[in-house]
Motif scaffolding. Structure first.
Motif, short mmCIF file in Angstrom:
data_model
loop_
_atom_site.label_atom_id
_atom_site.label_comp_id
_atom_site.label_asym_id
_atom_site.label_seq_id
_atom_site.Cartn_x
_atom_site.Cartn_y
_atom_site.Cartn_z
N THR A 14 27.09 92.88 42.34
CA THR A 14 27.22 92.06 43.54
C THR A 14 28.23 90.94 43.34
N LEU A 15 28.17 90.30 42.18
CA LEU A 15 29.11 89.23 41.86
C LEU A 15 30.54 89.74 41.89
N THR A 16 30.79 90.90 41.31
CA THR A 16 32.13 91.47 41.28
C THR A 16 32.65 91.73 42.69
N LEU A 17 31.80 92.29 43.54
CA LEU A 17 32.21 92.57 44.92
C LEU A 17 32.51 91.27 45.68
N VAL A 18 31.63 90.28 45.56
CA VAL A 18 31.80 89.02 46.30
C VAL A 18 33.06 88.31 45.85
N TRP A 19 33.26 88.18 44.55
CA TRP A 19 34.42 87.46 44.03
C TRP A 19 35.72 88.24 44.22
N GLY A 20 35.67 89.57 44.05
CA GLY A 20 36.88 90.36 44.20
C GLY A 20 37.44 90.31 45.61
N ILE A 21 36.56 90.49 46.60
CA ILE A 21 36.98 90.46 47.99
C ILE A 21 37.42 89.06 48.40
N ASN A 22 36.94 88.05 47.70
CA ASN A 22 37.19 86.67 48.12
C ASN A 22 38.64 86.24 47.93
N TRP A 23 39.39 86.87 47.04
CA TRP A 23 40.76 86.40 46.80
C TRP A 23 41.64 86.50 48.04
N PRO A 24 41.73 87.66 48.71
CA PRO A 24 42.51 87.67 49.96
C PRO A 24 41.87 86.84 51.06
N ILE A 25 40.54 86.70 51.06
CA ILE A 25 39.89 85.86 52.05
C ILE A 25 40.29 84.41 51.85
N MET A 26 40.32 83.95 50.60
CA MET A 26 40.78 82.58 50.33
C MET A 26 42.23 82.39 50.75
N LYS A 27 43.05 83.41 50.47
CA LYS A 27 44.46 83.32 50.84
C LYS A 27 44.61 83.13 52.35
N LEU A 28 43.84 83.90 53.12
CA LEU A 28 43.85 83.73 54.57
C LEU A 28 43.35 82.35 54.97
N GLY A 29 42.33 81.87 54.26
CA GLY A 29 41.73 80.59 54.61
C GLY A 29 42.64 79.40 54.39
N VAL A 30 43.46 79.45 53.33
CA VAL A 30 44.32 78.30 53.02
C VAL A 30 45.70 78.41 53.64
N THR A 31 45.97 79.52 54.35
CA THR A 31 47.25 79.67 55.02
C THR A 31 47.29 78.72 56.23
N GLY A 32 48.11 77.70 56.13
CA GLY A 32 48.22 76.73 57.21
C GLY A 32 47.09 75.73 57.25
N PHE A 33 46.28 75.66 56.19
CA PHE A 33 45.16 74.72 56.16
C PHE A 33 45.14 74.05 54.79
N PRO A 34 44.85 72.74 54.72
CA PRO A 34 44.86 72.03 53.43
C PRO A 34 43.91 72.67 52.42
N PRO A 35 44.40 73.06 51.24
CA PRO A 35 43.56 73.83 50.30
C PRO A 35 42.39 73.05 49.73
N LEU A 36 42.57 71.79 49.36
CA LEU A 36 41.46 71.01 48.82
C LEU A 36 40.38 70.80 49.88
N THR A 37 40.80 70.60 51.13
CA THR A 37 39.83 70.46 52.22
C THR A 37 39.07 71.76 52.43
N PHE A 38 39.78 72.89 52.36
CA PHE A 38 39.13 74.20 52.47
C PHE A 38 38.04 74.35 51.42
N ARG A 39 38.37 74.00 50.18
CA ARG A 39 37.40 74.16 49.10
C ARG A 39 36.23 73.19 49.25
N SER A 40 36.52 71.95 49.61
CA SER A 40 35.44 70.97 49.72
C SER A 40 34.49 71.31 50.87
N LEU A 41 35.03 71.78 52.01
CA LEU A 41 34.16 72.19 53.11
C LEU A 41 33.26 73.35 52.71
N SER A 42 33.83 74.30 51.99
CA SER A 42 33.02 75.44 51.52
C SER A 42 31.88 74.96 50.64
N MET A 43 32.16 74.02 49.76
CA MET A 43 31.13 73.54 48.84
C MET A 43 30.11 72.66 49.55
#
Length: 296
Positions: A14-43
């Motif tokens: 499960t960990l492998t699936l969640v983390w593996g898929i997350n890389w392109p999801i993160m890329k989409l999330g930080v495209t045009g959005f402040p990266p530190l803010t993206f991470r802090s909101l998620s946390m």
């Protein structure tokens, strides 16, 4: 090398699936959005969910004051450096290849184990490390020209991987006698404070309402990564030998590459397919049960 329990195996899958898929999801999330803010909101969203889950599981969260300095050092090496450097570098690098750079961590972990923790590797473990290293080089084969123009961001991810690898070794050898989930909760809490402060200081002038794709990416990271995967990884890293725990997640960058090709239209080459085979070899080298040597 102990065999994984059924629970550890399903957690790893499960960990492998969640983390593996997350890389392109993160890329989409930080495209045009402040990266530190993206991470802090998620946390900020994921941390209360993790805390509630631990309360329902009746995990004691108290950590004696004498261990707080050690806890801070574990948070620095396992979470602080990784989350800050990777999220800053991700907008500048292809998502799948950023995952590959990040998951050079098992190679660094093996080196730190030999140098600092007197953990010599058996032949089969060296085979796994070598296979993982060659797999990473193959996956980077077609990106070397592009990455050569981004040496600073590449170096940031490699530093993050090396520090995370050292943190994994420290976590394995820690003397904090509390449940690993409690350690995970408080390290995540510290990291949430750090990321929130950094976002307020450096990105407040760029704050905006996130696009719908960014909102979904934030929610995925909050629930999938910080409410589950981060704590699950720390539990595996502390409960398994470092080489086993690190090489066992080597399929994550493979998923990152292929899901990046699916979601972001990145082109795949023969090197990508060969790397899949090598990653399977790396995983099998540490997870395949050893032959019994019991005396009659």
């Amino acid at each position: 090398m102990p065999s994984l329990t059924r629970r550890q195996l399903w957690t790893l899958i499960t960990l492998t699936l969640v983390w593996g898929i997350n890389w392109p999801i993160m890329k989409l999330g930080v495209t045009g959005f402040p990266p530190l803010t993206f991470r802090s909101l998620s946390m900020l969203i994921g941390l209360p969910v993790l805390g509630l889950a631990l309360v329902l599981m009746k995990v004691p969260l108290r950590i004696p004051r004498a261990h707080w300095w050690e806890l801070l050092k574990l948070a620095f090496f396992n979470l602080f450096v990784w989350h800050v450097l990777v999220i800053l570098a991700l907008p500048k690098l292809p998502s799948g290849r950023a995952a590959i750079l990040g998951y050079t961590m098992p190679v660094f972990s093996a080196i730190w184990g030999v140098i600092w923790f007197n953990a010599p590797l058996r032949a089969r473990q060296w085979l796994g490390v070598a296979a993982a290293g060659v797999g990473v080089l193959l996956l980077l084969w077609n990106e070397l020209n592009n990455l050569s123009g981004q040496p600073f961001w590449v170096l940031m991810v490699l530093i993050a991987a090396a520090v995370w690898a050292y943190g994994t070794q420290r976590l394995r050898h820690t003397h904090i006698e509390v449940p690993t989930l409690a350690i995970a909760f408080w390290m995540t809490s510290m990291t949430t404070i750090l990321l929130t402060v950094l976002a307020c200081v450096f990105e407040q002038d760029r704050w905006q309402m996130p696009a719908e794709s960014t909102q979904w990416a934030i929610l995925y990271n909050a629930l999938g990564v910080f409410a589950f995967a981060q704590a699950a990884w720390l539990t595996l890293a502390r409960g398994l030998p470092p080489v086993a725990s690190t090489l066992s997640v080597m399929f994550i960058p493979v998923l990152g590459v292929f899901t990046g090709a699916w979601l972001l239209d990145e082109v795949l080459h023969w090197q990508d397919w060969t790397a899949v085979v090598l990653m399977v070899v790396a995983i099998a080298s540490v997870l395949w049960p050893a032959r019994s040597t019991q005396n009659p």
